[in-house]
Design a protein around this motif. Sequence first.
Motif, PDB file in Angstrom:
ATOM      1  N   ALA A  36       0.834  -1.208   0.000  1.00  0.00           N
ATOM      2  CA  ALA A  36       0.000   0.000   0.000  1.00  0.00           C
ATOM      3  C   ALA A  36       0.865   1.254   0.000  1.00  0.00           C
ATOM      4  N   ASN A  37       1.958   1.234   0.768  1.00  0.00           N
ATOM      5  CA  ASN A  37       2.869   2.381   0.770  1.00  0.00           C
ATOM      6  C   ASN A  37       3.476   2.601  -0.606  1.00  0.00           C
ATOM      7  N   ALA A  38       3.901   1.529  -1.265  1.00  0.00           N
ATOM      8  CA  ALA A  38       4.490   1.658  -2.602  1.00  0.00           C
ATOM      9  C   ALA A  38       3.478   2.232  -3.584  1.00  0.00           C
ATOM     10  N   ALA A  39       2.214   1.880  -3.413  1.00  0.00           N
ATOM     11  CA  ALA A  39       1.175   2.366  -4.317  1.00  0.00           C
ATOM     12  C   ALA A  39       0.802   3.816  -4.055  1.00  0.00           C
ATOM     13  N   LEU A  40       0.791   4.221  -2.790  1.00  0.00           N
ATOM     14  CA  LEU A  40       0.235   5.522  -2.423  1.00  0.00           C
ATOM     15  C   LEU A  40       1.252   6.641  -2.232  1.00  0.00           C
ATOM     16  N   LEU A  41       2.461   6.311  -1.789  1.00  0.00           N
ATOM     17  CA  LEU A  41       3.391   7.351  -1.367  1.00  0.00           C
ATOM     18  C   LEU A  41       4.339   7.800  -2.470  1.00  0.00           C
ATOM     19  N   VAL A 170       7.213  -7.513 -14.656  1.00  0.00           N
ATOM     20  CA  VAL A 170       7.979  -6.265 -14.668  1.00  0.00           C
ATOM     21  C   VAL A 170       9.446  -6.480 -14.985  1.00  0.00           C
ATOM     22  N   GLY A 171       9.895  -7.707 -15.014  1.00  0.00           N
ATOM     23  CA  GLY A 171      11.297  -7.967 -15.310  1.00  0.00           C
ATOM     24  C   GLY A 171      11.609  -9.439 -15.227  1.00  0.00           C
ATOM     25  N   ASP A 178       5.738  -5.066  -3.169  1.00  0.00           N
ATOM     26  CA  ASP A 178       5.879  -3.615  -3.111  1.00  0.00           C
ATOM     27  C   ASP A 178       6.875  -3.103  -4.151  1.00  0.00           C
ATOM     28  N   HIS A 179       7.905  -3.882  -4.446  1.00  0.00           N
ATOM     29  CA  HIS A 179       8.866  -3.480  -5.475  1.00  0.00           C
ATOM     30  C   HIS A 179       8.227  -3.510  -6.860  1.00  0.00           C
ATOM     31  N   VAL A 180       7.392  -4.506  -7.100  1.00  0.00           N
ATOM     32  CA  VAL A 180       6.678  -4.593  -8.379  1.00  0.00           C
ATOM     33  C   VAL A 180       5.803  -3.357  -8.568  1.00  0.00           C
ATOM     34  N   ILE A 181       5.108  -2.957  -7.532  1.00  0.00           N
ATOM     35  CA  ILE A 181       4.239  -1.778  -7.618  1.00  0.00           C
ATOM     36  C   ILE A 181       5.056  -0.528  -7.916  1.00  0.00           C
ATOM     37  N   ALA A 182       6.209  -0.377  -7.266  1.00  0.00           N
ATOM     38  CA  ALA A 182       7.066   0.785  -7.516  1.00  0.00           C
ATOM     39  C   ALA A 182       7.536   0.807  -8.973  1.00  0.00           C
ATOM     40  N   ILE A 183       7.864  -0.351  -9.513  1.00  0.00           N
ATOM     41  CA  ILE A 183       8.306  -0.417 -10.911  1.00  0.00           C
ATOM     42  C   ILE A 183       7.158  -0.074 -11.858  1.00  0.00           C
ATOM     43  N   LEU A 188       4.698   3.680 -15.729  1.00  0.00           N
ATOM     44  CA  LEU A 188       3.564   4.512 -16.155  1.00  0.00           C
ATOM     45  C   LEU A 188       3.878   5.993 -16.048  1.00  0.00           C
ATOM     46  N   ASP A 189       4.655   6.390 -15.027  1.00  0.00           N
ATOM     47  CA  ASP A 189       5.056   7.790 -14.908  1.00  0.00           C
ATOM     48  C   ASP A 189       5.891   8.211 -16.117  1.00  0.00           C
ATOM     49  N   ARG A 190       6.771   7.342 -16.581  1.00  0.00           N
ATOM     50  CA  ARG A 190       7.606   7.664 -17.744  1.00  0.00           C
ATOM     51  C   ARG A 190       6.763   7.832 -19.007  1.00  0.00           C
ATOM     52  N   ARG A 191       5.638   7.132 -19.064  1.00  0.00           N
ATOM     53  CA  ARG A 191       4.768   7.240 -20.238  1.00  0.00           C
ATOM     54  C   ARG A 191       3.860   8.454 -20.190  1.00  0.00           C
ATOM     55  N   ASP A 192       3.684   9.002 -18.991  1.00  0.00           N
ATOM     56  CA  ASP A 192       2.747  10.098 -18.803  1.00  0.00           C
ATOM     57  C   ASP A 192       3.443  11.439 -19.041  1.00  0.00           C
ATOM     58  N   ALA A 193       3.146  12.052 -20.154  1.00  0.00           N
ATOM     59  CA  ALA A 193       3.789  13.310 -20.534  1.00  0.00           C
ATOM     60  C   ALA A 193       3.405  14.457 -19.604  1.00  0.00           C
ATOM     61  N   SER A 194       2.312  14.316 -18.835  1.00  0.00           N
ATOM     62  CA  SER A 194       1.869  15.411 -17.967  1.00  0.00           C
ATOM     63  C   SER A 194       2.699  15.498 -16.679  1.00  0.00           C
TER      64      SER A 194
END
Length: 196
Positions: A36-41, A170-171, A178-183, A188-194
């Motif tokens: 949950a921390n990896a997903a939310l923080l 993921v690899g 939690d590591h999978v969620i962070a990856i 997705l962040d890298r794909r998000d131009a915003s």
Amino acid sequence: MRRFIVVGHRAVTTAEFSLNDLAGAAGRMDLLLNAANAALLVSHGLRRDVEVTLLLLGPPDPPRAIRILGERIERWGPDIRGNAALIRRALERGSRLERETSPGIFASMRSLEEVLAGVPEPLVELREDGHDIRQASLPHDVAFLLSDSVDLTSEEREIISRKNPLACRVGPRSLHTDHVIAIIHNELDRRDASIT
């Protein structure tokens, strides 16, 4: 919205667990809280476009679903012991109908099938034999399903298969949930131009 559903096969379904033994008597509740921390923080903040559902299947009264909504949550931080107190409070007030037990935290006695019924497609099942997530085309509104340190059962796989999930990894190595969620977030962040 990014949604994460984490199946906790051993996580206790009672509020009678010690905050000092999350890895033992609480049935590896620590794994779910780390996920949950990896997903939310993020650094100095929260991801507001994230929803996490922790599906607790351990004794004595499974199933219990704890849904955490990033856009509404007020008290969630890096300390898993403090977050465990919020989960314990949610377990005290469990019922068939979903109820908000703290701002942004919802508890119910829903099964995996019921949780998945409320999740829009596509559903991505994260598994070691899936397709490389870097090659997958994913929309902004996507749900990811992961298990804790215990593999999904054949019955659970049958329920999941009804949602026609896309199986991704993921690899090349087996990683902690939690590591999978962070990856996934990083991909997705890298794909998000915003995001700047």
